[in-house]
Enzyme design. Structure first.
Site, PDB file in Angstrom:
ATOM      1  N   ASP A  20     -15.627  63.432  34.815  1.00 13.23           N
ATOM      2  CA  ASP A  20     -14.050  62.267  35.004  1.00 13.23           C
ATOM      3  C   ASP A  20     -14.592  61.728  32.913  1.00 13.23           C
ATOM      4  O   ASP A  20     -12.910  60.774  32.831  1.00 13.23           O
ATOM      5  CB  ASP A  20     -13.514  61.642  35.710  1.00 13.23           C
ATOM      6  CG  ASP A  20     -13.223  61.976  37.692  1.00 13.23           C
ATOM      7  OD1 ASP A  20     -12.588  63.238  37.064  1.00 13.23           O
ATOM      8  OD2 ASP A  20     -13.182  61.027  38.263  1.00 13.23           O
ATOM      9  N   CYS A  54      -3.017  62.503  52.934  1.00 15.57           N
ATOM     10  CA  CYS A  54      -3.306  64.306  52.734  1.00 15.57           C
ATOM     11  C   CYS A  54      -3.846  64.873  53.072  1.00 15.57           C
ATOM     12  O   CYS A  54      -3.669  66.050  53.327  1.00 15.57           O
ATOM     13  CB  CYS A  54      -2.542  64.218  51.374  1.00 15.57           C
ATOM     14  SG  CYS A  54      -3.439  63.797  50.011  1.00 15.57           S
ATOM     15  N   CYS A 108      -5.792  56.272  48.583  1.00 17.43           N
ATOM     16  CA  CYS A 108      -5.547  57.312  49.905  1.00 17.43           C
ATOM     17  C   CYS A 108      -6.129  58.353  50.429  1.00 17.43           C
ATOM     18  O   CYS A 108      -6.175  59.182  49.637  1.00 17.43           O
ATOM     19  CB  CYS A 108      -3.765  57.438  49.906  1.00 17.43           C
ATOM     20  SG  CYS A 108      -3.121  57.655  51.544  1.00 17.43           S
TER      21      CYS A 108
END
Length: 311
Positions: A134, A244, A241
């Protein structure tokens, strides 16, 4: 794989496993043709919200040879972070994304990648290259897909058939010719569980996520007030979150990680709703000293908690 490139590839993969990586794959360091138009459309539609860094270095994102001179291979590694112990899971408890339970993964993976690079120098010789976690405009999931480590799911996360999608991704880009792996098939089929489950409708279509509508974006990236039109939709997520991923059938294969640094901070295991709501600077600093949660700062975390309370 009797070629030199094949031998080196096997050597590197064996060492990656020894260092604790769950998977290691290799792709040729070419221009990411498939991703170019997709990224352009995504940016043009403003789906990056205020993540302005996503629009920077467009060419470097797509061409590893602009990051490492004469790059020939991209080695991608996966490191599982699925936890054995989770936060209390009563329906009204606050939730953190599982990736933020323990030590910030940047430190952990960067150290392992440096060890892998040192091994390459020792065993193979003077190889030019850089480790990425990243830390630069590298399209992690695209390279992992090219290296055959999984496919990009409809929620745009990489899915691996053996362990699901709860893993971190890192890369070594090298000027060394290595035997590449081929991509694998997409196994999402007709499943739309992730699309159906997203409370803010951020997955606007299969394989397209509007980042500016994602709960992770609101709770981590957005620095200002959270828009009123999503109030009541966060389901108590206060940092990131996992919805999904939690509903994805492939995550029935997720298994607990083997990296103690990713374990849930002991103080968090007993955190009550009141502890979250009354968190002080001192407690925040101690509990999240080496955690990714530091990114949102105490003010940001309090904003997210208040936003869930007021729903």
């Amino acid at each position: 794989m009797h070629t030199v490139a094949g031998r080196y590839a096997n050597l590197i993969k064996a060492k990656a496993r020894e260092l604790g990586f769950d998977f290691c794959g290799i792709a040729k360091a070419d221009f990411l043709e498939d991703e170019a138009s997709r990224l352009e459309i995504w940016l043009k539609n403003g789906m990056h919200g205020q993540m302005n860094y996503m629009a920077n270095h467009f060419d470097k994102r797509l061409d590893p040879r602009l990051l490492v001179d004469d790059a020939k291979s991209v080695i991608t590694v996966l490191l599982n972070y699925y936890p054995e112990q989770t936060l209390p899971e009563a329906s009204d408890d606050y939730k953190l994304s599982k990736y933020a339970y323990g030590t910030d993964y940047h430190f952990v993976i960067k150290d392992k990648l440096k060890d892998l690079l040192a091994f390459i120098h020792k065993e193979i010789g003077e190889v030019g290259g850089r480790a990425f976690v990243d830390s630069a405009p590298v399209m992690d999931k695209a390279w992992a897909k090219r290296a055959g480590l999984g496919w990009i799911g409809k929620h745009t996360n990489l899915i691996n058939r053996e362990i699901g999608s709860f893993f971190f991704i890192g890369e070594l880009i090298l000027d060394l010719e290595l035997e590449p792996d081929g991509p694998i098939t997409d196994y999402c089929g007709t499943c739309t569980r992730c699309i159906d489950a997203c409370p803010t409708d951020a997955i606007v279509g299969p394989y397209v996520v509007d980042g500016s509508k994602c709960i992770s974006y609101f709770t981590i990236e957005l620095k200002e007030a959270i828009p009123e039109d999503v109030r009541g939709k966060f389901k108590n997520w206060i940092f990131g979150c996992d919805i999904c991923q939690d509903v994805c059938p492939w995550n029935r294969f997720a298994r607990p990680h083997q990296t103690p640094a990713f374990d849930l901070h002991p103080d968090l295991a007993t955190f009550t709703k009141t502890d979250w709501e009354e968190i002080t600077e001192e407690v925040f600093r101690e509990v999240f000293r080496r955690s990714a949660v530091k990114r949102t700062k105490l003010d940001g975390l309090k904003r997210n908690i208040t936003f869930n309370q007021e729903a």
